[in-house]
Design a protein around this motif. Sequence first.
Motif, mmCIF file in Angstrom:
data_model
loop_
_atom_site.group_PDB
_atom_site.id
_atom_site.type_symbol
_atom_site.label_atom_id
_atom_site.label_comp_id
_atom_site.label_asym_id
_atom_site.label_seq_id
_atom_site.Cartn_x
_atom_site.Cartn_y
_atom_site.Cartn_z
ATOM 1 N N ALA A 241 0.870 -1.445 -0.101
ATOM 2 C CA ALA A 241 0.035 0.143 0.116
ATOM 3 C C ALA A 241 0.860 1.124 0.082
ATOM 4 O O ALA A 241 0.401 2.234 -0.766
ATOM 5 C CB ALA A 241 -1.026 -0.019 1.137
ATOM 6 N N PRO A 242 1.972 1.378 0.903
ATOM 7 C CA PRO A 242 2.639 2.650 0.898
ATOM 8 C C PRO A 242 3.442 2.727 -0.634
ATOM 9 O O PRO A 242 3.331 3.823 -1.177
ATOM 10 C CB PRO A 242 3.761 2.432 2.006
ATOM 11 C CG PRO A 242 3.081 1.210 2.754
ATOM 12 C CD PRO A 242 2.262 0.437 1.830
ATOM 13 N N MET A 243 3.719 1.611 -1.164
ATOM 14 C CA MET A 243 4.395 1.909 -2.366
ATOM 15 C C MET A 243 3.486 2.435 -3.590
ATOM 16 O O MET A 243 3.750 2.910 -4.444
ATOM 17 C CB MET A 243 5.268 0.791 -2.943
ATOM 18 C CG MET A 243 6.528 0.485 -1.996
ATOM 19 S SD MET A 243 7.479 -1.019 -2.597
ATOM 20 C CE MET A 243 6.347 -2.389 -2.395
ATOM 21 N N MET A 244 2.381 1.609 -3.567
ATOM 22 C CA MET A 244 1.421 1.726 -4.484
ATOM 23 C C MET A 244 0.709 3.197 -4.354
ATOM 24 O O MET A 244 0.620 3.955 -5.490
ATOM 25 C CB MET A 244 0.135 0.741 -4.446
ATOM 26 C CG MET A 244 -0.976 1.046 -5.359
ATOM 27 S SD MET A 244 -2.288 -0.100 -4.824
ATOM 28 C CE MET A 244 -1.551 -1.598 -4.831
ATOM 29 N N PHE A 245 0.459 3.875 -3.328
ATOM 30 C CA PHE A 245 -0.064 4.988 -3.392
ATOM 31 C C PHE A 245 1.079 6.061 -3.614
ATOM 32 O O PHE A 245 0.767 7.368 -3.822
ATOM 33 C CB PHE A 245 -1.006 5.268 -1.723
ATOM 34 C CG PHE A 245 -2.264 4.596 -2.153
ATOM 35 C CD1 PHE A 245 -3.322 5.424 -2.223
ATOM 36 C CD2 PHE A 245 -2.550 3.264 -1.648
ATOM 37 C CE1 PHE A 245 -4.629 4.907 -2.358
ATOM 38 C CE2 PHE A 245 -3.780 2.771 -1.876
ATOM 39 C CZ PHE A 245 -4.753 3.620 -1.899
ATOM 40 N N ALA A 246 2.173 5.880 -3.135
ATOM 41 C CA ALA A 246 3.160 6.922 -3.347
ATOM 42 C C ALA A 246 3.471 6.933 -4.843
ATOM 43 O O ALA A 246 3.407 8.036 -5.262
ATOM 44 C CB ALA A 246 4.639 6.479 -2.761
#
Length: 353
Positions: free
Chosen positions: A336-341
């Motif tokens: 989730a952090p990598m996707m939304f970043a």
Amino acid sequence: MKLALYVTKLTAVRVLAALVVLLSVLQLLDLLDVTNDILDRGLGAGGLIWYATLRLPRMIDQAMPLAVLAGCLFAFAQLGRESAAVAMRAAGISVYRIAGMALPVAMGAFIIQLAATEVIGPRTDAMLRTWWRDTAPAADRKGPETRSFRVGPDLVTATIGDDLGRRLEKVIIYRRDQGGAVTERLQAPEAVYGPTGWTLISPSFERFTDDSAQPGSATRMAWANPLEPGDVQVLFATDNNGSASSARRALMGGGSERPESYYAVRWNRAFAAPAGAFVMLILAAPLVAANFRSGQGATIMTASLMSGLAFMVLDGLITALGESGVVWPWLGAWTAPMMFAALGTSVLLTLEG
């Protein structure tokens, strides 16, 4: 230098204000559940304050990402409404640089959340458990619960004997071979941790072969294992939040009662969760490039807010999948952090390009 300091200060003040509001709401909701119990124990207003203080680190962990998102959105919206962002871009300052001026705020939020979760939180949790138990009415006090857990290949059932985790009572140990078959069962009324490790007091045992069971007993017996008193405290904690260090200890065989995937995700989440502050900054950054006169600012602000909320929901969902072993632990912690970043960065590139 003065411009960067202005943007950083503007963002920091609004993030702090959002954090205070969110913490106030969370504390109020939490206190609604325990106020009657605290007052019935005769602890008064002091008890309410002490409870809220001990719960504060965990509240910071919950509120910090949303506070960073809200604070950055308010700060960038003010820059847009005052045409300060337009003036800075006209002076040759890129959107990326303007958003980067708020990076120290995200870094500060990262450090505060990491400290609250991994350093302060485990200590205040222990203090809260002890205080809550010691102030309970005598009729409501319960004895320690029996827990089952793993220590390396062994299965253990025991009751904690003291708050320091240096003594176990009613110990039953099932030793297994590499195939998982039980080869020995040990029972002891007590196990004590000392300078040389664990010692079983007055143990009895049964060693199993293919066609027989050989009983035996001893006055004392060394119990060689990597379990430490701190591991015992975490295993018998009622909330069992633990920390990254306790998760690492569990992965090394120091005592666990959940799947290995849970502790692997917990170790990764020690850094992935506070990194949410940087993700929220990236999701808010497109607001710097918005045209507020055309109404684009309100649209992007709403989209950024909805993206931040979606990030928190999806992050919790994928983390749960990782803890249960459905996905790889590092994917559960970091997807989730990598996707939304990446999502926020792509939107920012589109608006700027």
